[in-house]
Motif scaffolding. Sequence first.
Motif, PDB file in Angstrom:
ATOM      1  N   ILE A 198       0.959  -1.060  -0.133  1.00  0.00           N
ATOM      2  CA  ILE A 198      -0.304   0.021   0.182  1.00  0.00           C
ATOM      3  C   ILE A 198       1.112   1.147   0.078  1.00  0.00           C
ATOM      4  O   ILE A 198       1.509   1.602   0.760  1.00  0.00           O
ATOM      5  N   ASP A 199       0.764   1.749  -1.271  1.00  0.00           N
ATOM      6  CA  ASP A 199       1.771   3.237  -1.071  1.00  0.00           C
ATOM      7  C   ASP A 199       0.886   4.484  -0.844  1.00  0.00           C
ATOM      8  O   ASP A 199      -0.388   4.508   0.197  1.00  0.00           O
ATOM      9  N   ASP A 200       1.761   5.458   0.032  1.00  0.00           N
ATOM     10  CA  ASP A 200       0.769   6.752   0.584  1.00  0.00           C
ATOM     11  C   ASP A 200       0.324   6.426   1.746  1.00  0.00           C
ATOM     12  O   ASP A 200      -0.762   6.745   1.671  1.00  0.00           O
ATOM     13  N   PHE A 201       1.045   5.414   2.172  1.00  0.00           N
ATOM     14  CA  PHE A 201       0.151   4.638   3.333  1.00  0.00           C
ATOM     15  C   PHE A 201      -0.230   5.708   4.427  1.00  0.00           C
ATOM     16  O   PHE A 201       0.276   5.808   4.902  1.00  0.00           O
ATOM     17  N   ILE A 221       5.054   3.672   4.151  1.00  0.00           N
ATOM     18  CA  ILE A 221       4.620   5.138   4.586  1.00  0.00           C
ATOM     19  C   ILE A 221       5.116   6.054   4.114  1.00  0.00           C
ATOM     20  O   ILE A 221       6.117   6.366   3.999  1.00  0.00           O
ATOM     21  N   ASP A 222       3.575   6.880   4.069  1.00  0.00           N
ATOM     22  CA  ASP A 222       3.863   8.288   3.249  1.00  0.00           C
ATOM     23  C   ASP A 222       5.253   8.927   3.052  1.00  0.00           C
ATOM     24  O   ASP A 222       5.272   9.203   4.978  1.00  0.00           O
ATOM     25  N   ARG A 223       5.998  10.139   3.322  1.00  0.00           N
ATOM     26  CA  ARG A 223       6.905  10.319   2.930  1.00  0.00           C
ATOM     27  C   ARG A 223       6.760  11.859   3.890  1.00  0.00           C
ATOM     28  O   ARG A 223       7.168  12.190   4.507  1.00  0.00           O
ATOM     29  N   ALA A 255      10.016   2.493   3.965  1.00  0.00           N
ATOM     30  CA  ALA A 255       9.861   4.067   4.837  1.00  0.00           C
ATOM     31  C   ALA A 255      10.364   4.837   3.841  1.00  0.00           C
ATOM     32  O   ALA A 255      10.785   4.631   2.926  1.00  0.00           O
ATOM     33  N   GLU A 256       9.552   5.681   2.717  1.00  0.00           N
ATOM     34  CA  GLU A 256       9.024   6.800   1.746  1.00  0.00           C
ATOM     35  C   GLU A 256      10.542   8.329   2.437  1.00  0.00           C
ATOM     36  O   GLU A 256       9.987   8.350   3.209  1.00  0.00           O
ATOM     37  N   GLY A 257      10.946   8.463   1.144  1.00  0.00           N
ATOM     38  CA  GLY A 257      11.414   9.796   1.534  1.00  0.00           C
ATOM     39  C   GLY A 257      12.219  10.113   2.504  1.00  0.00           C
ATOM     40  O   GLY A 257      12.235  11.451   2.969  1.00  0.00           O
TER      41      GLY A 257
HETATM   42 MG    MG Z   1       4.550   7.262  -2.285  1.00  0.00          MG
END
Ligand code: MG
Length: 297
Positions: A198-201, A221-223, A255-257
Motif C-alpha cells: 500500500i503506497d502513500d499509506f 509510510i508516506d513521505r 519508509a518513503e522519502g
Molecule cells: Mg508513495
Amino acid sequence: LFPKAGQQIDDLLREADTAMYRAKSAGRNRIAFFELTMQHEVEERLALEQELKEALAGEQLRLDVQSQVDAQGREVAGELLLRWLHPTRGLLPPMRFIPLAEETGLILPLGEWVIEQACHTLARMRRQGLTQSLAVNVSARQFRSEDFVPRVQAILQRTGAPAQQLVFEVTESLFIQDWDNSLRRIIELVKMGIRFSIDDFGTGYSSLSYLQRLPLFELKIDRGFVQDTPQNINNKAIVQSILSMAQHLGLEVVAEGVETQAQADFLRASHCHRLQGYLYSQPQPLQDWLAHIGLND
Ligand code: MG
Ligand code: C2E
Ligand code: MG
C-alpha cells in the motif's frame, strides 16, 4: 456576459462546456465562470494527450529505479518510476502526465508497458541469480480494467518472470469503491505469486478494516509523515503507530522519502528496516541501476 463581440453560438457552447468541466473537476455541484485561461488549459491538455499517444508509440518513455535498502544498507528492492522524455518539453515527471493518462484511459497501455518492462527485467535478473524485487505502481483505473488479471498473467508467462519478485504498489483509494471486485483480483494475483504494497499509506480516506481482510505484504509510510521526524512529535507518533500496527498484522513496512541520517536513525530505532529515499539514492535509469546491482549484459 454574452454574446461577446463576434461570438458565435458554437463559441458560447464551447466556453460553457469548458466551464462545466472545471466545475466538475473542482468537485461537482458547483458554479464556474468561463475564463480565457481555462481555454488555454484545455488546449494544453489536448496537446499533451495527443503527444502522450505518440510517446507510447515512439520510444519516449523511460523507467527510473529507486533502491530500497534493508537495515544493513543492502539494496533489497527497487521501485520503478516512470519518466517521459518529451522531445520539446524535456524530462517530464509522472505527476505531469499520469493524472491525464488516468483520465483518458491511456494509463492502460502505459501501465501495461511498465509491467512488461518490469517482468523482462526480472527474468534477466533471475537468470543471473539476482534476488531483488521490483515494485511497480499500479493505478486504480488500471487495476480495475476488465482484463487486468489475465493480462498480467499473460505477461508473466510470456516473459518467464519470477512473480515472487514482483510487487504491485496500489493506493488506499482502491478499497473505497468496488471492494468485492478488488479483493477478488488481489487474491488471484497473490495466488500467482505477486505481492501487494500500500503506497502513500495513511494519506487516503479508507477504513483500516481492509488491512486485516486483504492478503497484503507491505505498507509504505508516506513521505509526508517521514518528513520532520524525529523533531515533529505528531509525525513521530504517526510513524510509530503505523509500525506497531503493521508489526501486529504481520506486514512489512517501507519508509518513503528518507532524506536525512536523523530520520534513518529514528526509523531504525523504531524497528523500520526498509528505507527508501534520497539519503540512499535518487531514482536512476534502469540500466544504471541494473549495472549497480551487478547485472551483466
Ligand atoms: Mg508513495
Ligand atoms: P510514489 O510511488 O509514492 O513514488 C515516490 C516518489 O517520491 C517518486 O517521485 C520519487 O522520486 C520521490 N522520492 C523518492 N525519494 C524521495 C526523497 O527522499 N524525498 C523526496 N522529496 N521525494 C522522494 P516521482 O518519480 O516523481 O513519482 C511520483 C508519483 O508518480 C509516484 O509516487 C507514483 O504515484 C506515480 N508514478 C510513478 N511511476 C508510475 C507508474 O509507472 N505508474 C503509475 N500509475 N504511477 C506512477
Ligand atoms: Mg510508489
